[in-house]
Design an enzyme around this catalytic site. Structure first.
Site, PDB file in Angstrom:
ATOM      1  N   SER A 146      22.376 -31.810   5.109  1.00  0.00           N
ATOM      2  CA  SER A 146      22.992 -32.974   4.460  1.00  0.00           C
ATOM      3  C   SER A 146      24.314 -33.297   5.139  1.00  0.00           C
ATOM      4  O   SER A 146      25.026 -32.385   5.584  1.00  0.00           O
ATOM      5  CB  SER A 146      23.245 -32.700   2.982  1.00  0.00           C
ATOM      6  OG  SER A 146      23.942 -33.782   2.376  1.00  0.00           O
ATOM      7  N   TYR A 157      27.240 -27.457  -3.401  1.00  0.00           N
ATOM      8  CA  TYR A 157      26.135 -28.010  -2.628  1.00  0.00           C
ATOM      9  C   TYR A 157      26.532 -28.137  -1.158  1.00  0.00           C
ATOM     10  O   TYR A 157      25.760 -27.784  -0.260  1.00  0.00           O
ATOM     11  CB  TYR A 157      25.746 -29.367  -3.209  1.00  0.00           C
ATOM     12  CG  TYR A 157      24.749 -30.155  -2.382  1.00  0.00           C
ATOM     13  CD1 TYR A 157      23.420 -29.762  -2.307  1.00  0.00           C
ATOM     14  CD2 TYR A 157      25.140 -31.304  -1.697  1.00  0.00           C
ATOM     15  CE1 TYR A 157      22.504 -30.493  -1.562  1.00  0.00           C
ATOM     16  CE2 TYR A 157      24.232 -32.039  -0.952  1.00  0.00           C
ATOM     17  CZ  TYR A 157      22.913 -31.630  -0.889  1.00  0.00           C
ATOM     18  OH  TYR A 157      22.008 -32.358  -0.148  1.00  0.00           O
TER      19      TYR A 157
END
Length: 262
Positions: A146, A157
């Site tokens: 990501s 995350y």
């Protein structure tokens, strides 16, 4: 089936997190290019996706597994290999932020949940498939990372996806001479249908919605193109890395964020 190229004819591919979103798109597109695809997810929706591929003339089957545990990953990879007759390509797509909030508002349980979701399925599946690929003399692994390794309101995350990037490069260095390529694609914000099974089903209050909107605003602002990508744009990049078109590419993190490199 469509008339696109058949880059994956005769290839055995596993796609994790394939019930919805990017993973589902990758599985559909790979099957359309000739791959025999094992779609893995802990949601029963993965059976619908596999059935849709088969109904369209493709080759696919579903495996239900919780990849956050080593046992779940090992069983899934073993089952896929048994049915497929080996695994040429693994796309590790499981992951996704569960909560969007400033770091000081995460508690211990939430931080651990974010890491379990967005790091361990990739780690475990890489570990499970590697001996099979080495024994076969090669293979291709694509980890879905990501650009949120640089972003707001999702620090756990971001940390998990940063670890995926490090895992990718180190694993590539160890295994390049054994014929196993390992790369990652780092998607930016991506437009997708509303998730039928949300990552977080808790009711959002006004503050939660404001924190989420801040993430959306930041994602668009840091993209040169000032927009979200499409599922097709993410799938195309992932399948390029998976394919023989990228035969001299390994240990690479490819940002697909409209110019935002993460």
């Amino acid at each position: 089936m469509n008339n696109r190229t058949r880059r994956f004819e005769g290839k055995a591919m596993v796609v994790t997190g394939a019930a919805q979103g990017i993973g589902r798109q990758v599985a559909m597109d790979a099957a359309a290019e000739g791959a025999h695809v094992s779609l893995v997810d802990r949601s029963g929706l993965v059976r619908e996706a596999a059935a849709e591929i088969v109904a369209g003339g493709g080759k696919a089957f579903a495996i239900l597994a919780d990849l956050e545990s080593w046992q779940g990953a090992q069983v899934a990879i073993d089952e896929a290999s048994a049915v497929l007759g080996g695994i040429d390509i693994l796309v590790n797509n499981v992951g996704g932020a569960i909560w969007m909030r400033p770091f000081e508002h995460f508690d211990e349980t939430q931080i651990e949940a974010e890491i379990r979701r967005s790091l361990f399925p990739t780690m475990w599946c890489c570990r499970a498939v590697l001996p099979l690929m080495v024994e076969a003399g090669g293979g291709s692994i694509v980890n879905v990372s990501s650009i949120a390794t640089r972003g707001i309101n999702r620090v756990p995350y971001s940390a998990a996806k940063g670890a995926v990037n490090a895992l990718t490069v180190s694993l590539a260095m160890e295994n390049a001479e054994r014929g196993v390529r390992v790369n990652a694609v780092a998607p930016g914000g991506t437009d997708a249908p509303v998730r039928r099974i949300p990552r977080n089903d808790a009711t959002q209050d006004a503050q939660d919605k404001a924190w989420m909107q801040a993430v959306v605003d930041q994602t668009k602002a840091t993209s040169f193109m000032k927009r979200y990508g499409t599922l097709a744009e993410q799938s195309s990049a992932i399948l390029f890395m998976a394919s023989d078109d990228a035969s001299y590419v390994t240990g690479t993190i490819l940002p697909v964020g409209g110019g935002d490199s993460g």
